[in-house]
Design an enzyme around this catalytic site. Structure first.
Site, PDB file in Angstrom:
ATOM      1  N   LYS A  22       6.975  42.646 110.191  1.00 41.80           N
ATOM      2  CA  LYS A  22       7.648  41.413 109.731  1.00 41.80           C
ATOM      3  C   LYS A  22       7.233  41.080 108.290  1.00 41.80           C
ATOM      4  CE  LYS A  22       5.671  37.312 110.804  1.00 41.80           C
ATOM      5  NZ  LYS A  22       5.363  36.473 109.640  1.00 41.80           N
ATOM      6  N   ASP A 314      -4.864  37.503 110.049  1.00 35.31           N
ATOM      7  CA  ASP A 314      -3.801  37.436 111.060  1.00 35.31           C
ATOM      8  C   ASP A 314      -4.233  38.009 112.414  1.00 35.31           C
ATOM      9  OD1 ASP A 314      -2.225  36.297 109.165  1.00 35.31           O
ATOM     10  OD2 ASP A 314      -1.086  38.099 108.689  1.00 35.31           O
TER      11      ASP A 314
HETATM   12  N1  EPU Z   1      -3.391  31.019  97.757  1.00 35.44           N
HETATM   13  C1  EPU Z   1      -3.585  30.164  96.700  1.00 35.44           C
HETATM   14  N2  EPU Z   1      -2.572  30.042  95.781  1.00 35.44           N
HETATM   15  C2  EPU Z   1      -1.407  30.721  95.893  1.00 35.44           C
HETATM   16  C3  EPU Z   1      -1.224  31.597  96.977  1.00 35.44           C
HETATM   17  C4  EPU Z   1      -2.245  31.724  97.896  1.00 35.44           C
HETATM   18  O1  EPU Z   1      -4.633  29.546  96.570  1.00 35.44           O
HETATM   19  O2  EPU Z   1      -0.552  30.567  95.020  1.00 35.44           O
HETATM   20  C5  EPU Z   1      -4.460  31.167  98.735  1.00 35.44           C
HETATM   21  C6  EPU Z   1      -4.006  30.801 100.164  1.00 35.44           C
HETATM   22  O3  EPU Z   1      -4.116  29.417 100.400  1.00 35.44           O
HETATM   23  C7  EPU Z   1      -4.923  31.631 101.013  1.00 35.44           C
HETATM   24  C8  EPU Z   1      -5.079  32.901 100.194  1.00 35.44           C
HETATM   25  O4  EPU Z   1      -4.754  32.545  98.852  1.00 35.44           O
HETATM   26  O5  EPU Z   1      -6.167  31.014 101.134  1.00 35.44           O
HETATM   27  C9  EPU Z   1      -4.212  34.048 100.642  1.00 35.44           C
HETATM   28  O6  EPU Z   1      -2.852  33.609 100.781  1.00 35.44           O
HETATM   29  P1  EPU Z   1      -1.637  34.598 100.537  1.00 35.44           P
HETATM   30  O7  EPU Z   1      -0.856  34.105  99.362  1.00 35.44           O
HETATM   31  O8  EPU Z   1      -2.133  35.996 100.481  1.00 35.44           O
HETATM   32  O9  EPU Z   1      -0.760  34.370 101.837  1.00 35.44           O
HETATM   33  P2  EPU Z   1       0.789  34.606 101.910  1.00 35.44           P
HETATM   34  O10 EPU Z   1       1.178  35.697 101.024  1.00 35.44           O
HETATM   35  O11 EPU Z   1       1.491  33.309 101.809  1.00 35.44           O
HETATM   36  C10 EPU Z   1       0.762  36.476 103.757  1.00 35.44           C
HETATM   37  C11 EPU Z   1       1.237  36.621 105.167  1.00 35.44           C
HETATM   38  C12 EPU Z   1       0.385  35.769 106.096  1.00 35.44           C
HETATM   39  C13 EPU Z   1      -1.070  36.219 105.941  1.00 35.44           C
HETATM   40  C14 EPU Z   1      -1.510  36.115 104.473  1.00 35.44           C
HETATM   41  C15 EPU Z   1      -2.904  36.633 104.227  1.00 35.44           C
HETATM   42  C16 EPU Z   1       3.611  37.024 104.917  1.00 35.44           C
HETATM   43  C17 EPU Z   1       4.991  36.581 105.154  1.00 35.44           C
HETATM   44  N3  EPU Z   1       2.623  36.186 105.255  1.00 35.44           N
HETATM   45  O12 EPU Z   1       0.915  35.090 103.439  1.00 35.44           O
HETATM   46  O13 EPU Z   1       0.833  36.068 107.413  1.00 35.44           O
HETATM   47  O14 EPU Z   1      -1.903  35.417 106.732  1.00 35.44           O
HETATM   48  O15 EPU Z   1      -0.599  36.873 103.653  1.00 35.44           O
HETATM   49  O16 EPU Z   1      -2.995  37.948 104.610  1.00 35.44           O
HETATM   50  O17 EPU Z   1       3.389  38.128 104.450  1.00 35.44           O
HETATM   51  C18 EPU Z   1       1.207  35.653 109.676  1.00 35.44           C
HETATM   52  O18 EPU Z   1       1.850  36.713 109.705  1.00 35.44           O
HETATM   53  O19 EPU Z   1       0.868  35.031 110.713  1.00 35.44           O
HETATM   54  C19 EPU Z   1       0.822  35.102 108.377  1.00 35.44           C
HETATM   55  C20 EPU Z   1       0.483  33.835 108.218  1.00 35.44           C
END
Ligand code: EPU
Length: 459
Positions: A22, A314
């Site tokens: 996903k 995750d």
């Molecule tokens: N963060 C920031 N600023 C940003 C972006 C992120 O401070 O601009 C912080 C977040 O708050 C967090 C960390 O950086 O503490 C990592 O967040 P990340 O941006 O990597 O998360 P994401 O890309 O929004 C994806 C997955 C999540 C998974 C995270 C971490 C998708 C659609 N979602 O989210 O998946 O937990 O990476 O690996 O790819 C799930 O599948 O249940 C899920 C939540």
């Protein structure tokens, strides 16, 4: 809202084949907005997050044609640039259309995603990256408005307080493909889903090197075409089911298992006493056949979630459920989302012995879970409650399983095929039927009418 009724205590055995990921799919689907020709993606899982993404793309002028897990996406209107809050709020990952829209259509209006069940999820790093590429960013009425005639390559440091950002890296890497000149992303996310996106973008004509390492280099090109690509298997789903096998002391063969993407998880599971063995060493370790079995006596571990290749956030909730049954004390620390512990209170309702202090949970193993009604709060927390239910004595009701449907395709049917006993039902409907069927405790008051019965008949 559907719920699961789980009769615990059934050992899982048999075979299971895994779908595409996903979290890889969503940014790869958004990449269709960059393409000037149709894009075909294979091994698409049947999930509500995927349907939501298709709905969003349709609104953005990109139509889809789906058949047996293959989707072809084609742009029919390049003037649409507004991702509305009504859709974005259902799926935070909608933010990954921001980079592609801006790069290809020079304008993007994307509702600012809110927080989620496990705390604030900022997108400041996405915006920092796009601004560095020359975009003008404003916030109006809860929407991010980004504009740029043509993005310009530069060097961007994308690390934040919690490490790298996965969707932030996807957004900036996608946007940089059509920028003028070269972009270097430092402290990029190294997740396999980012590598899969880079492979797709390169097939479309992009020039990306270094994906999978913390330094990604993107040489901008004038235009991107279509491509045909199969999504990588879902490492989080694979490991969730491996933990389900372990928690029921089962024995299951997995096909298309992404062994190479789960090395930290496999290491922790092996310490616990779970065996994950590749059947054929000649097979590609990114998509191979493995046998999962577990010993009756589970051992405790100490683990910390980290960006890839560390133990993924995750899978923290699912692993915590398993460790509840280990003989001894485990320590689990959450380094990506320090508030991601909604499952702790629910597992405690099932007899777990957990002590949380900030981002750390101390798990004192107990001999078994006791079935109970529990409430799902987010996708992975829900999965951990189902796992606990599989191992529990008696009946567990997991409410609000729509969270699960976002990321696990028909989890009830998948687990039932391996010997679990899970019934999906609608508790609201059952309650309404129960009330209707129940004999009234107080006698009905006599009907007193000022009119003869005939007078009130409409027909
Ligand atoms: N963060 C920031 N600023 C940003 C972006 C992120 O401070 O601009 C912080 C977040 O708050 C967090 C960390 O950086 O503490 C990592 O967040 P990340 O941006 O990597 O998360 P994401 O890309 O929004 C994806 C997955 C999540 C998974 C995270 C971490 C998708 C659609 N979602 O989210 O998946 O937990 O990476 O690996 O790819 C799930 O599948 O249940 C899920 C939540």
């Amino acid at each position: 809202m559907d719920a699961f009724r789980i009769q615990g205590g059934n050992r899982l055995s048999g075979r299971i084949a895994l779908d595409g990921s996903k979290n890889a799919c969503l940014p790869l689907m958004a990449a269709a907005l960059l393409a000037d020709a149709p894009l075909t993606l294979r091994r698409i899982p049947n999930l509500s997050d995927i349907s939501n993404m298709l709905r969003l793309l349709e609104e953005l002028g990109c139509s889809s044609n789906s058949k047996h897990g293959t989707i072809t996406l084609s742009n029919f209107d390049q003037t649409r640039t507004h991702a509305r809050y009504e859709i974005v709020r259902t799926m935070r990952a909608s933010v990954c259309v921001l980079g592609p829209l801006l790069a290809r259509r020079k304008h993007a209006r994307v509702a600012m995603p809110g927080g989620c069940a496990f705390g604030a999820r900022p997108i400041d790093l996405h915006l920092k990256g796009l601004e560095a590429l020359g975009a003008k960013i404003e916030l109006k009425g809860g929407d991010i408005i980004a504009t740029a005639d043509r993005l310009k390559g530069t060097t961007i440091f994308l690390g934040g307080a919690y490490g790298s950002t996965v969707l932030g890296t996807a957004n900036i890497m996608s946007a940089a493909t059509l920028a003028e000149g070269t972009t270097t992303i430092e402290s990029a996310a190294c997740e396999p889903e980012i590598v899969d996106l880079a492979i797709l973008l390169n097939l479309m004509g992009a020039k990306i090197t270094g994906a999978g390492s913390p330094r990604i280099i993107v040489e901008g090109v004038e235009q991107l075409g279509g491509a045909d690509h199969a999504i990588i298997p879902d490492r989080i789903v694979a490991a969730t089911y491996a933990i389900a096998v372990a928690i029921t002391n089962g024995d299951v063969i997995f096909h298309d298992f992404p062994y190479d993407y789960l090395l930290a998880v496999i290491d922790s599971l092996q310490q616990v006493g779970v065996n994950i063995n590749r059947i054929d060493p000649e097979e590609d370790p990114r998509c191979c056949t493995v046998q999962v079995t577990s010993s009756r006596r589970l051992k405790p571990v100490i683990l910390t979630t980290q960006p890839y290749p560390g133990f993924p956030t995750d899978l923290q909730a699912q692993m915590l459920a398993l460790l509840c049954l280990a003989e001894g004390n485990s320590i689990v620390t959450e380094k990506i989302y320090p508030e991601r512990f909604m499952h702790v209170a629910e597992l405690t309702r099932m007899g777990a012995n957990l002590f949380r202090q900030g981002p750390t949970v101390v798990v004192q193993g107990v001999p078994h879970f006791v079935g109970a009604p529990v409430m799902a709060s987010d996708l992975r927390a829900s999965a951990s409650l189902v796992l606990a239910g599989l191992a529990a004595e008696g009946e567990t009701i997991v409410q609000r399983v729509y969270h699960l449907d976002r990321g696990y395709s028909q989890m009830d049917q998948t687990l039932n095929a391996l010997g679990a006993k899970i019934e999906r039902f609608n508790p609201d409907k059952s309650l309404a039927e129960e009330i209707a069927a129940a004999p009234s405790e107080t006698p009905e008051p006599p009907v007193i009418s000022a009119f003869p019965t005939e007078a009130v008949k409409i027909r």
